[in-house]
Design a protein around this motif. Structure first.
Motif, PDB file in Angstrom:
ATOM      1  N   GLU A 143       0.809  -1.218   0.000  1.00  0.00           N
ATOM      2  CA  GLU A 143       0.000   0.000   0.000  1.00  0.00           C
ATOM      3  C   GLU A 143       0.844   1.271   0.000  1.00  0.00           C
ATOM      4  N   ILE A 144       2.169   1.139   0.044  1.00  0.00           N
ATOM      5  CA  ILE A 144       3.027   2.331  -0.017  1.00  0.00           C
ATOM      6  C   ILE A 144       2.923   2.947  -1.407  1.00  0.00           C
ATOM      7  N   ASP A 145       2.877   4.257  -1.459  1.00  0.00           N
ATOM      8  CA  ASP A 145       2.811   4.979  -2.731  1.00  0.00           C
ATOM      9  C   ASP A 145       3.981   4.563  -3.623  1.00  0.00           C
ATOM     10  N   PRO A 146       3.722   4.070  -4.862  1.00  0.00           N
ATOM     11  CA  PRO A 146       4.826   3.655  -5.733  1.00  0.00           C
ATOM     12  C   PRO A 146       5.821   4.771  -6.015  1.00  0.00           C
ATOM     13  N   GLY A 147       5.310   6.003  -6.128  1.00  0.00           N
ATOM     14  CA  GLY A 147       6.217   7.126  -6.339  1.00  0.00           C
ATOM     15  C   GLY A 147       7.145   7.332  -5.153  1.00  0.00           C
ATOM     16  N   ALA A 152      12.529   6.846  -2.855  1.00  0.00           N
ATOM     17  CA  ALA A 152      13.362   6.422  -1.736  1.00  0.00           C
ATOM     18  C   ALA A 152      14.437   5.435  -2.173  1.00  0.00           C
ATOM     19  N   GLN A 153      14.089   4.500  -3.048  1.00  0.00           N
ATOM     20  CA  GLN A 153      15.019   3.429  -3.401  1.00  0.00           C
ATOM     21  C   GLN A 153      15.895   3.766  -4.600  1.00  0.00           C
ATOM     22  N   GLN A 154      15.370   4.490  -5.587  1.00  0.00           N
ATOM     23  CA  GLN A 154      16.102   4.721  -6.830  1.00  0.00           C
ATOM     24  C   GLN A 154      16.563   6.153  -7.025  1.00  0.00           C
ATOM     25  N   ALA A 158      15.318   8.735 -11.161  1.00  0.00           N
ATOM     26  CA  ALA A 158      14.368   7.680 -11.529  1.00  0.00           C
ATOM     27  C   ALA A 158      12.932   8.119 -11.273  1.00  0.00           C
ATOM     28  N   TYR A 159      12.706   8.824 -10.169  1.00  0.00           N
ATOM     29  CA  TYR A 159      11.356   9.319  -9.893  1.00  0.00           C
ATOM     30  C   TYR A 159      10.911  10.325 -10.948  1.00  0.00           C
ATOM     31  N   ARG A 160      11.821  11.210 -11.323  1.00  0.00           N
ATOM     32  CA  ARG A 160      11.493  12.232 -12.316  1.00  0.00           C
ATOM     33  C   ARG A 160      11.150  11.603 -13.660  1.00  0.00           C
ATOM     34  N   ASP A 161      11.950  10.621 -14.074  1.00  0.00           N
ATOM     35  CA  ASP A 161      11.731  10.009 -15.378  1.00  0.00           C
ATOM     36  C   ASP A 161      10.455   9.177 -15.423  1.00  0.00           C
ATOM     37  N   VAL A 281      20.930  17.785 -18.538  1.00  0.00           N
ATOM     38  CA  VAL A 281      21.743  16.618 -18.202  1.00  0.00           C
ATOM     39  C   VAL A 281      20.881  15.562 -17.516  1.00  0.00           C
ATOM     40  N   ALA A 282      21.028  14.320 -17.970  1.00  0.00           N
ATOM     41  CA  ALA A 282      20.313  13.155 -17.419  1.00  0.00           C
ATOM     42  C   ALA A 282      18.807  13.274 -17.598  1.00  0.00           C
ATOM     43  N   ARG A 283      18.349  14.051 -18.587  1.00  0.00           N
ATOM     44  CA  ARG A 283      16.916  14.148 -18.864  1.00  0.00           C
ATOM     45  C   ARG A 283      16.667  13.717 -20.303  1.00  0.00           C
ATOM     46  N   PRO A 284      16.442  12.425 -20.566  1.00  0.00           N
ATOM     47  CA  PRO A 284      16.267  11.958 -21.931  1.00  0.00           C
ATOM     48  C   PRO A 284      14.903  12.262 -22.524  1.00  0.00           C
ATOM     49  N   GLN A 285      13.944  12.780 -21.718  1.00  0.00           N
ATOM     50  CA  GLN A 285      12.607  12.948 -22.258  1.00  0.00           C
ATOM     51  C   GLN A 285      12.580  13.907 -23.445  1.00  0.00           C
ATOM     52  N   GLY A 286      13.449  14.916 -23.435  1.00  0.00           N
ATOM     53  CA  GLY A 286      13.429  15.888 -24.515  1.00  0.00           C
ATOM     54  C   GLY A 286      13.807  15.299 -25.853  1.00  0.00           C
TER      55      GLY A 286
END
Length: 502
Positions: A143-147, A152-154, A158-161, A281-286
């Motif tokens: 039930e922990i929020d996946p985000g 917390a872990q990655q 990773a959260y941003r992407d 930097v480190a933002r491949p979405q663009g």
């Protein structure tokens, strides 16, 4: 008194979580809708004086339920008519216990559910709490929020992407924005030395139409030279009718690779009057649009060619790099450019051509070559021409520069001719007379060199085999025979000697 009775007595009237007439709790919007519906029924009683017994019969609701709603409305107003979300059933544990489980699940390094179960039950035993089952721990962790778990872990990237909103922007017109990027293709081919290699692909895409303006397949790591050559191909008009994309862009959108951040590319941008914009930097979405093309290329073209890395466990190359280049050109020009793109709802070629417009171009191909052909080598002009890479280049205009140092510029994909500069001024175009009407590439020269080396190695092996034939392994070479002094004693002289001679 039971816990359920306590809950019913303490809860506000009209908001009873165990009310049989209410539906399961939903979103706040559902609560508001239910509260509004309840108020519309009670308004007839409060404002119009309709008895509750009449309302209960009309709406098929129990009279006791309407009385509770009415009492709750008098105490709390309209908020008192909102239903209460039912509490979680089957879990009776302190809030500190739940926080402990969630904290262990969020902490680094990641723990398995079994490890968390064992650890928290030890704490529960020490604190006097009742032990819980593995399934309870798993449900709390689930039930922990996946985000929250990803952050917390990655980490932030990773959260941003994965979870942050992305604004997908499209250029307003063709050639307004070009994107450039590299990828290592998932296929094995033969290089000039007939060795299996995994090639690279550099592409330039028009953001508005999704059309490929230029590309290049090569071996070895990406470099500023390859980028310049692709940009040259993208800018200058092609010879094929199904590939009309050309011109100078307003903006070139690239990443932070050293080949894109070179001083030469920056100088070319200033001379050709376009702007270079670097992605974050480190933002491949663009660069997602060009990455999508790479995925299309992998699944629709490379997957059906020999040497594809994901087809068999140990793939073998079946094409040369030139044959792969031909297959890629046909796929882009005759397939990708001619079919409707799902996002822009028209073909890339039609979107780029629009209603007809004139792209901005350099005045001559020589001007473009001077800006983008970065390979520059110093040489001395000899009486028989300029020597470079085993070839000899001549031009009548070189006669005035015999003995002078000049700079050569050339296209590595065609070294049949070179551009000669003296003290920054263009002198002439020199050609190799033996390949004047042919296209000679560096790959051809390397192939010829490799063939010559193989020929020499073969001759060396023949001579070594001859040596081995006469000198078997492990047998020392025979030394020349020397005369044995004992077998052949030296004859004494017969001349008379005197005491003074001895």
């Amino acid at each position: 008194m039971s816990r359920r009775s306590e809950t019913r007595r303490d809860a506000p009237l009209g908001r009873d979580q165990n009310d049989s007439s209410t539906e399961k709790a939903g979103t706040p919007r559902d609560y508001l809708a239910k509260a509004t519906a309840r108020w519309e029924m009670l308004r007839q009683h409060v404002e119009d004086g309709v008895p509750l017994t009449v309302l209960a019969g009309e709406h098929h609701i129990g009279l006791r339920t309407l009385q509770r709603w009415h009492q709750s409305f008098k105490l709390h107003g309209k908020p008192g008519l909102e239903p209460v979300a039912p509490g979680k059933r089957g879990r009776r544990m302190p809030s500190e216990f739940v926080n402990l489980v969630e904290g262990l699940a969020l902490a680094k390094p990641p723990r398995t559910t079994a490890a968390i179960h064992e650890q928290v039950n030890k704490v529960a035993l020490h604190q006097g709490w009742a032990p819980v089952s593995y399934s309870t721990i798993r449900s709390i962790v689930g039930e922990i929020d996946p985000g929250m778990m990803t952050l917390a872990q990655q980490g932030t990237a990773a959260y941003r992407d994965k979870y942050e909103l992305v604004w997908r922007r499209r250029a307003e017109r063709p050639n307004a924005v070009w994107q450039a990027d590299h990828t290592e293709l998932d296929i094995l081919v033969f290089d000039a030395s007939h060795q299996p290699v995994r090639p690279w692909l550099t592409t330039i895409m028009d953001d508005y139409s999704r059309a490929l303006c230029g590309y290049m397949i090569f071996t070895g790591a990406p470099s500023s030279l390859n980028t310049a050559l692709v940009l040259r191909e993208a800018i200058w008009p092609k010879k094929t009718a199904y590939w009309p994309m050309c011109g100078i862009p307003d903006v070139l959108y690239v990443d932070h690779g050293t080949d894109f951040t070179s001083h030469h590319l920056a100088q070319a941008a200033r001379d050709l009057h376009f702007e270079i914009i670097f992605s974050t930097v480190a933002r491949p979405q663009g660069r997602g649009k060009i990455e999508r093309f790479f995925g299309t290329l992998n699944t629709e073209l490379l997957a059906r060619l020999p040497g594809y890395l994901h087809s068999v466990p140990n793939p073998k190359p079946g094409l040369s790099i030139g044959e792969l280049d031909t297959a890629l050109e046909e796929f882009i020009g005759q397939n990708y450019h001619q079919r409707e793109h799902q996002e822009i709802k028209e073909t890339p070629q039609k979107a780029w051509q629009g209603n007809g417009w004139l792209p901005r171009l350099p005045e001559t191909i020589d001007e473009l070559n001077l800006l983008l052909l970065t390979v520059a080598k110093p040489r001395i002009v000899h009486r028989d021409g300029v020597h470079f890479q085993g070839l000899r280049y001549i031009s009548p205009l070189l006669a005035a520069y015999v003995g002078e140092s000049v700079i050569l510029r050339y296209d590595p994909r065609d070294v049949a001719e070179i551009q000669v500069f003296h003290r920054g001024q263009h002198i002439c175009k020199a050609v190799d007379p033996t390949h004047e009407r042919a296209t000679v590439t560096f790959k051809d020269i390397q192939k010829a060199r490799s063939a010559r080396k193989r020929q020499l190695r073969g001759q060396i092996k023949e001579r070594i085999a001859t040596v081995a034939e006469f000198l078997p392994a492990g047998q020392p070479p025979t030394e020349p025979t020397q005369p044995d002094p004992a077998a052949h004693p030296t004859k004494k002289t017969k001349l008379r000697t005197y005491a003074e001679d001895e």
